[in-house]
Motif scaffolding. Structure first.
Motif, short mmCIF file in Angstrom:
data_model
loop_
_atom_site.label_atom_id
_atom_site.label_comp_id
_atom_site.label_asym_id
_atom_site.label_seq_id
_atom_site.Cartn_x
_atom_site.Cartn_y
_atom_site.Cartn_z
N UNK A 108 13.42 -34.69 -3.19
CA UNK A 108 13.93 -33.41 -2.53
C UNK A 108 14.14 -32.40 -3.42
N UNK A 109 13.91 -31.08 -3.16
CA UNK A 109 14.15 -30.02 -4.24
C UNK A 109 14.89 -29.26 -3.46
N UNK A 110 16.10 -28.63 -4.14
CA UNK A 110 17.09 -27.49 -3.57
C UNK A 110 17.00 -26.42 -4.56
N UNK A 111 17.19 -25.31 -4.29
CA UNK A 111 17.02 -24.03 -4.76
C UNK A 111 18.50 -23.07 -4.49
N UNK A 112 18.69 -22.30 -5.57
CA UNK A 112 19.72 -21.12 -5.20
C UNK A 112 19.45 -20.11 -5.97
N UNK A 113 19.20 -18.88 -5.60
CA UNK A 113 19.19 -17.71 -6.30
C UNK A 113 20.23 -16.64 -6.30
N UNK A 114 20.63 -16.13 -7.46
CA UNK A 114 21.53 -14.83 -7.67
C UNK A 114 20.82 -13.86 -8.65
N UNK A 115 21.28 -12.44 -8.29
CA UNK A 115 20.96 -11.57 -9.28
C UNK A 115 22.11 -11.34 -10.30
N UNK A 116 21.77 -11.16 -11.47
CA UNK A 116 23.14 -10.71 -12.33
C UNK A 116 22.72 -9.17 -12.80
N UNK A 117 23.72 -8.23 -12.42
CA UNK A 117 23.53 -6.91 -12.79
C UNK A 117 24.98 -6.41 -13.13
N UNK A 118 24.83 -5.61 -14.62
CA UNK A 118 26.12 -5.21 -14.90
C UNK A 118 27.09 -6.16 -15.38
N UNK A 119 26.53 -7.16 -15.68
CA UNK A 119 27.69 -8.39 -15.86
C UNK A 119 28.50 -9.28 -14.97
N UNK A 120 27.63 -9.01 -13.85
CA UNK A 120 28.38 -9.86 -12.54
C UNK A 120 27.04 -10.33 -11.73
N UNK A 121 27.51 -11.41 -10.85
CA UNK A 121 26.30 -11.83 -10.13
C UNK A 121 26.60 -11.62 -9.03
N UNK A 122 25.36 -11.30 -8.00
CA UNK A 122 25.30 -10.95 -6.55
C UNK A 122 24.53 -11.69 -5.75
N UNK A 125 21.37 -1.02 -8.79
CA UNK A 125 20.00 -1.35 -9.68
C UNK A 125 18.86 -0.35 -9.79
N UNK A 126 19.03 0.66 -9.21
CA UNK A 126 17.77 1.65 -9.10
C UNK A 126 17.46 2.25 -10.39
N UNK A 127 16.26 1.99 -10.75
CA UNK A 127 15.71 2.57 -11.99
C UNK A 127 16.32 1.58 -13.43
N UNK A 128 16.83 0.51 -13.24
CA UNK A 128 17.52 -0.54 -13.93
C UNK A 128 16.79 -1.65 -14.12
N UNK A 129 17.48 -2.60 -14.74
CA UNK A 129 17.15 -4.18 -14.78
C UNK A 129 18.25 -4.90 -14.32
N UNK A 130 17.64 -6.22 -13.85
CA UNK A 130 18.56 -7.27 -13.44
C UNK A 130 17.94 -8.62 -13.90
N UNK A 131 18.69 -9.52 -13.90
CA UNK A 131 18.40 -10.89 -14.26
C UNK A 131 18.63 -11.82 -13.05
N UNK A 135 13.55 -2.46 -11.81
CA UNK A 135 13.49 -1.78 -10.56
C UNK A 135 12.87 -0.40 -10.62
N UNK A 136 12.31 -0.04 -9.62
CA UNK A 136 12.26 1.47 -9.32
C UNK A 136 13.38 2.09 -8.98
N UNK A 137 12.96 3.16 -8.78
CA UNK A 137 14.12 4.16 -8.10
C UNK A 137 13.85 4.80 -7.00
#
Length: 231
Positions: free
Chosen positions: A83-97, A113-119, A148-150
Motif C-alpha cells: 500500500x502506498x500513501x501520499x500527501x502534498x503541501x506547498x511551503x511559501x514564505x515560511x508556512x505550509x498550505x 506565489x505569483x512570480x516567486x517560488x515555493x517548495x 511560478x509565472x505571474x
C-alpha cells in the motif's frame, strides 16, 4: 502482488499508470485536520510524512484477514499487498498550505506565489502486508522547488473559474490547466504531480519489493522475453 494506492487523486493514479502500474485504489478516509492538529510542533517534512503514513496504514489495516489474501494464480498461497500513501503541501514564505477549498483562498494563494517560488513537499509511505500481517514499512518526503509565472487578473480569474486550483495542494497543478502558469521545477516533476516515482521505487525496495515486479503483465512479459534473448 497486489498494489494499492491509498489516494483518490486522479493525478497520482495517472502517474502510476503511465509508469506501468495499474493500482487498486482505496481511499483511506483519515481525518487529515485531526492529524495536523495533533502535531502542532511538527516540521513540514514531518507533517506530510505523518499524513502519508496515516493514509497507508489505514488502508493496509483492511488487508489483515488471511482469508481474503489469496494469490489468484495459486489459491493455496497467501498473497502480499503493498500500500502506498501520499500527501502534498506547498511551503511559501515560511508556512505550509494545502488545498485552498474556496475561490477566494485560491486567489490569495496566487497573489502570494505569483512570480516567486515555493517548495512542494510530498510525503510518501509504503506498507507491506503479507499473510495478513504488516511486515514492512518505509516513509520519506521529497521536496521540489516550483517556479511560478505571474498570471494577469484575467488569466487568474479564468483559472480559478475552472475549479481546478481549489482542490489541489498549493492551488496549482503541473499536469493540468495550472501548467500554463508554472515556469519550471527544480527537482522531481512526478513529485509535484503527486507521487515521486524515484522515491516510491526506493521505499518499495526498502520493504523488499522490486518495482518492476509491479508492472502490468505485458511489460513484465516483454522484460522476460528480452532476458531470454540475452541468455
Amino acid at each position: 502482488m497486489r498494489f494499492v494506492l491509498a489516494s483518490a487523486s486522479p493525478a497520482r493514479l495517472a502517474v502510476l499508470r503511465a509508469a506501468g502500474i495499474d493500482p487498486e485504489v482505496r481511499v483511506s478516509g483519515v481525518d487529515e485536520d485531526a492529524i495536523t492538529e495533533g502535531l502542532p510542533d511538527a516540521s513540514p517534512d514531518e507533517l506530510v510524512t505523518a499524513l502519508a503514513r496515516a493514509k497507508a496504514e489505514a488502508v493496509a489495516a483492511t488487508f489483515t484477514d488471511p482469508a481474503t489474501l489469496t494469490d489468484p494464480v495459486d489459491p493455496g498461497a497467501a498473497a502480499a499487498t503493498v500500500v502506498v500513501g501520499c500527501d502534498s503541501m506547498l511551503a511559501i514564505n515560511g508556512r505550509t498550505v494545502g488545498k485552498p477549498g474556496t475561490a477566494d483562498t485560491a486567489r490569495s494563494r496566487w497573489a502570494e506565489m505569483s512570480g516567486g517560488t515555493g517548495a512542494l513537499l510530498t510525503g510518501h509511505a509504503v506498507v507491506l502486508v503479507r499473510h495478513g500481517e504488516v511486515v514492512g514499512e518505509a516513509a520519506d518526503t521529497r521536496t521540489t522547488t516550483v517556479r511560478f509565472a505571474a498570471p494577469d487578473a484575467a488569466e487568474l480569474d479564468a483559472y480559478v473559474a475552472t475549479g481546478e486550483p481549489l482542490a489541489v495542494a498549493g492551488a496549482f497543478t503541473l499536469d493540468g490547466v495550472g501548467g500554463w502558469f508554472v515556469e519550471g521545477v527544480d527537482g522531481d516533476p512526478s513529485s509535484v504531480i503527486g507521487i515521486s516515482l524515484p522515491l516510491t521505487r526506493r521505499l518499495l525496495a526498502g520493504v523488499g519489493v522490486a518495482v518492476h515486479e509491479l508492472w502490468r503483465p505485458a511489460l513484465r512479459a516483454a522484460d522476460d522475453t528480452r532476458t531470454g534473448d540475452r541468455a
